[in-house]
Design an enzyme around this catalytic site. Structure first.
Site: not given
Length: 377
Positions: A51, A152, A134
């Site tokens: 991520e 996002d 996030y």
């Protein structure tokens, strides 16, 4: 910009639409999802690293970096202990290098404060360096099955289009509102898949550039921009400030065996990486010769190199370059910021950012993204 409520849609209708998104989305995801290495083995560490890498970077570009990173740094302890130069070399070409430094800092936090185990709680994840709402939502939902949204740019876009919401998606309060809107409609048994499905929808169907592929969308029966043909109006985002432009002259100074590098400061743009010496102007051949004389060396041969441009978030470098052959480098040793490096060592040990790719190519070495383009999985 003043926050606005969704246009042409009342609160009840908005909730009705949000209540419909999960079933069809998950069915579509099960059939259409891409096979990605971090999805096939979603351990907390792998999800976290992937991520962070995927922020500001395309999936296809991340794949080979992720594979190499996992091979060299397979766990949190290895990441916490890695030498900074090696870490940045592993990251070379991905850009936004503060991401890598924050990864290491967070790994050290996990080792000292959490016994080496990634915390599963959303609020604890937010305490780690470089982790915002996030990433905390993605790790907690995908790796730990907790119902926390991961919002996002992809998710903001698909929700804005679904609802014909004209709010400014660059406003943090809008992101927070979308997180609050999604939390009650997340399937409790598949929160990670729900988050990944929203991101996948934005990446492969509800595209950021160009027309969305509405015929492939699981929401085509009720998505408002699809029904009204208004996708070009959404999402809305405040215009960015113009980037400042900086002129630079890059100097590839070398002997038959060595090249001159400079390590950038520990803080600021491209912190801790290596670069070629540069002049903060667009310099002529004579100006470069004068600069060299001040360093105590004289060029045996000089070659003008092509111009290049590199775009950062808030600035652009407009570069010209010269390759300079000299007989000796010792007189330049008075400048302690300079290093004299064997050419073959650069590719292996010295992280050079992609901003200088047009000039490192003249050393017949591959760095960063150039090297990864030749990697197969």
């Amino acid at each position: 910009m003043k926050q606005q409520t969704p246009r042409n849609i009342e609160v009840q209708r908005k909730q009705e639409l949000l209540n419909r998104i999960a079933p069809g989305l998950l069915t579509w995801y099960d059939k259409s999802r891409r096979s990605l290495p971090w999805r096939e083995e979603p351990t907390p560490y792998r999800v976290w690293v992937s991520e962070i890498m995927l922020q500001q970077t395309r999936v296809e570009a991340v794949k080979p970096y992720f594979a190499r990173f996992m091979e060299r740094l397979p766990d949190i302890e290895a990441l916490a202990e890695v030498d900074d130069d090696e870490l940045l070399k592993l990251w070379e070409g991905l850009g936004y290098y503060s991401r890598a430094r924050n990864l290491k800092a967070a790994a050290q936090q996990i080792v000292t404060e959490y016994g080496g185990e990634m915390p599963s709680d959303y609020r604890e994840l937010l305490k780690l360096k470089g982790i915002g709402s996030y990433t905390a939502g993605a790790v907690s939902s995908i790796a730990f099955k907790q119902p926390n949204p991961a919002v996002d740019g992809n998710v903001l876009r698909v929700i804005a289009r679904l609802l014909e919401d004209n709010s400014d998606i660059s406003d943090q309060s809008v992101k927070k509102r979308v997180e609050d809107d999604l939390r009650p409609v997340m399937p409790k048994d598949r929160p990670g898949d729900f988050n990944q499905a929203l991101m996948e929808l934005g990446a492969t169907v509800c595209l950021p550039n160009g027309a969305p592929k509405c015929s492939n969308c699981p929401w085509q029966e009720f998505c408002l921009v699809g029904l009204h043909g208004t996708w070009q109006q959404y999402p809305q985002k405040a215009a960015k400030k113009a980037r400042t432009i900086e002129d630079k002259t890059i100097l590839v100074i070398r002997t038959s065996r060595q090249v001159v590098l400079r390590k950038r400061p520990k803080k600021g743009l491209l912190a801790g990486l290596y670069e070629f010496p540069a002049m903060d102007k667009k310099a002529s051949l004579e100006e470069v010769r004068e600069w060299l004389k001040k360093q105590g060396v004289e060029a045996v041969r000089m070659e003008k190199l092509p111009e290049s441009k590199h775009i950062f978030t808030h600035k652009e470098w407009h570069m010209t370059g010269y390759q300079v052959l000299v007989d000796e480098l010792e007189p330049m040793g008075q400048d302690e910021s300079l290093l004299f490096v064997e050419t073959q060592e650069i590719e292996k040990n010295y992280p050079i950012p992609s901003a200088f790719a047009a000039y490192s190519a003249y050393l017949k070495i591959q760095t960063g993204i150039q090297k990864m383009k030749g990697t197969t999985l």
